[in-house]
Design a protein around this motif. Structure first.
Motif, PDB file in Angstrom:
ATOM      1  N   ARG A   1       0.823  -1.224  -0.129  1.00 16.62           N
ATOM      2  CA  ARG A   1       0.038  -0.249  -0.052  1.00 16.62           C
ATOM      3  C   ARG A   1       0.999   1.218  -0.128  1.00 16.62           C
ATOM      4  O   ARG A   1       0.852   2.377  -0.845  1.00 16.62           O
ATOM      5  CB  ARG A   1      -1.092   0.189   1.203  1.00 16.62           C
ATOM      6  N   LYS A   2       1.967   1.266   0.792  1.00 13.35           N
ATOM      7  CA  LYS A   2       2.790   2.401   0.934  1.00 13.35           C
ATOM      8  C   LYS A   2       3.753   2.693  -0.543  1.00 13.35           C
ATOM      9  O   LYS A   2       3.710   3.759  -0.879  1.00 13.35           O
ATOM     10  CB  LYS A   2       3.926   2.256   2.069  1.00 13.35           C
ATOM     11  N   TYR A   3       3.994   1.409  -1.060  1.00 17.42           N
ATOM     12  CA  TYR A   3       4.615   1.491  -2.245  1.00 17.42           C
ATOM     13  C   TYR A   3       3.813   2.262  -3.319  1.00 17.42           C
ATOM     14  O   TYR A   3       4.089   3.193  -4.072  1.00 17.42           O
ATOM     15  CB  TYR A   3       5.185   0.192  -2.683  1.00 17.42           C
ATOM     16  N   MET A   4       2.344   1.739  -3.348  1.00 18.51           N
ATOM     17  CA  MET A   4       1.475   2.234  -4.375  1.00 18.51           C
ATOM     18  C   MET A   4       1.310   3.756  -4.111  1.00 18.51           C
ATOM     19  O   MET A   4       1.067   4.616  -5.221  1.00 18.51           O
ATOM     20  CB  MET A   4       0.285   1.280  -4.506  1.00 18.51           C
ATOM     21  N   MET A   5       1.003   3.982  -3.011  1.00 17.02           N
ATOM     22  CA  MET A   5       1.053   5.522  -2.684  1.00 17.02           C
ATOM     23  C   MET A   5       1.789   6.602  -3.187  1.00 17.02           C
ATOM     24  O   MET A   5       1.775   7.616  -3.921  1.00 17.02           O
ATOM     25  CB  MET A   5       0.446   5.731  -1.487  1.00 17.02           C
ATOM     26  N   ASP A   6       3.035   5.946  -2.845  1.00 14.15           N
ATOM     27  CA  ASP A   6       4.247   6.838  -3.260  1.00 14.15           C
ATOM     28  C   ASP A   6       4.258   6.940  -4.943  1.00 14.15           C
ATOM     29  O   ASP A   6       4.722   7.645  -5.191  1.00 14.15           O
ATOM     30  CB  ASP A   6       5.643   6.360  -2.725  1.00 14.15           C
ATOM     31  N   TYR A   7       4.047   5.794  -5.446  1.00 13.72           N
ATOM     32  CA  TYR A   7       4.292   5.516  -6.988  1.00 13.72           C
ATOM     33  C   TYR A   7       3.319   6.376  -7.473  1.00 13.72           C
ATOM     34  O   TYR A   7       3.572   7.428  -8.727  1.00 13.72           O
ATOM     35  CB  TYR A   7       3.961   4.263  -7.381  1.00 13.72           C
ATOM     36  N   LEU A   8       2.076   6.516  -7.085  1.00  9.20           N
ATOM     37  CA  LEU A   8       0.778   7.275  -7.554  1.00  9.20           C
ATOM     38  C   LEU A   8       1.299   8.787  -7.460  1.00  9.20           C
ATOM     39  O   LEU A   8       0.552   9.776  -8.140  1.00  9.20           O
ATOM     40  CB  LEU A   8      -0.495   6.939  -7.313  1.00  9.20           C
ATOM     41  N   LYS A   9       1.797   8.996  -6.297  1.00 11.98           N
ATOM     42  CA  LYS A   9       1.944  10.545  -5.997  1.00 11.98           C
ATOM     43  C   LYS A   9       3.074  11.005  -6.847  1.00 11.98           C
ATOM     44  O   LYS A   9       3.095  12.033  -7.585  1.00 11.98           O
ATOM     45  CB  LYS A   9       2.692  10.730  -4.605  1.00 11.98           C
TER      46      LYS A   9
ATOM     47  N   PHE B   1      -6.929  13.442  -4.127  1.00 13.60           N
ATOM     48  CA  PHE B   1      -5.996  12.392  -4.068  1.00 13.60           C
ATOM     49  C   PHE B   1      -5.354  12.641  -2.738  1.00 13.60           C
ATOM     50  O   PHE B   1      -5.307  11.559  -1.880  1.00 13.60           O
ATOM     51  CB  PHE B   1      -4.923  12.401  -5.065  1.00 13.60           C
ATOM     52  N   ASP B   2      -5.108  13.886  -2.204  1.00 14.38           N
ATOM     53  CA  ASP B   2      -4.357  14.099  -0.880  1.00 14.38           C
ATOM     54  C   ASP B   2      -5.377  13.715   0.445  1.00 14.38           C
ATOM     55  O   ASP B   2      -4.775  13.394   1.208  1.00 14.38           O
ATOM     56  CB  ASP B   2      -4.005  15.457  -0.929  1.00 14.38           C
TER      57      ASP B   2
ATOM     58  N   LYS C   1      -7.425  11.237   0.428  1.00 10.98           N
ATOM     59  CA  LYS C   1      -7.291   9.851   0.411  1.00 10.98           C
ATOM     60  C   LYS C   1      -5.854   9.269   1.074  1.00 10.98           C
ATOM     61  O   LYS C   1      -5.506   8.500   1.831  1.00 10.98           O
ATOM     62  CB  LYS C   1      -7.487   8.808  -0.714  1.00 10.98           C
TER      63      LYS C   1
END
Length: 71
Positions: free
Chosen positions: A23-31, A68-69, A71
């Motif tokens: 989850r952390k990886y995907m949030m960083d990737y999408l940011k 986005f922020d 969420k």
């Protein structure tokens, strides 16, 4: 009996840890790589028959970033 309990606890801990890391990886990737950028937004508006102004595009991008922020 004890080995089964330890195995189940280790499996549950591994699943939970893996979920949070993914989850952390995907949030960083999408940011870093937002799914929609200004060029895509401009093309979508042109396809819908609207003439996009830079002000309108900036407003829509800021709304998307705020959403986005949250969420």
């Amino acid at each position: 009996m004890l080995y089964v309990l330890v195995g189940i606890l280790a499996l549950a801990a591994g699943v939970a840890l893996g979920f949070f890391i993914a989850r952390k990886y995907m949030m960083d990737y999408l940011k870093k790589n937002p799914p929609i950028n200004e060029q895509m937004l401009r093309m979508m508006m042109m396809q819908m028959g609207q003439k996009p102004s830079q002000k309108k595009i900036n407003q829509m991008m800021s709304q998307m970033n705020k959403q986005f922020d949250k969420k």
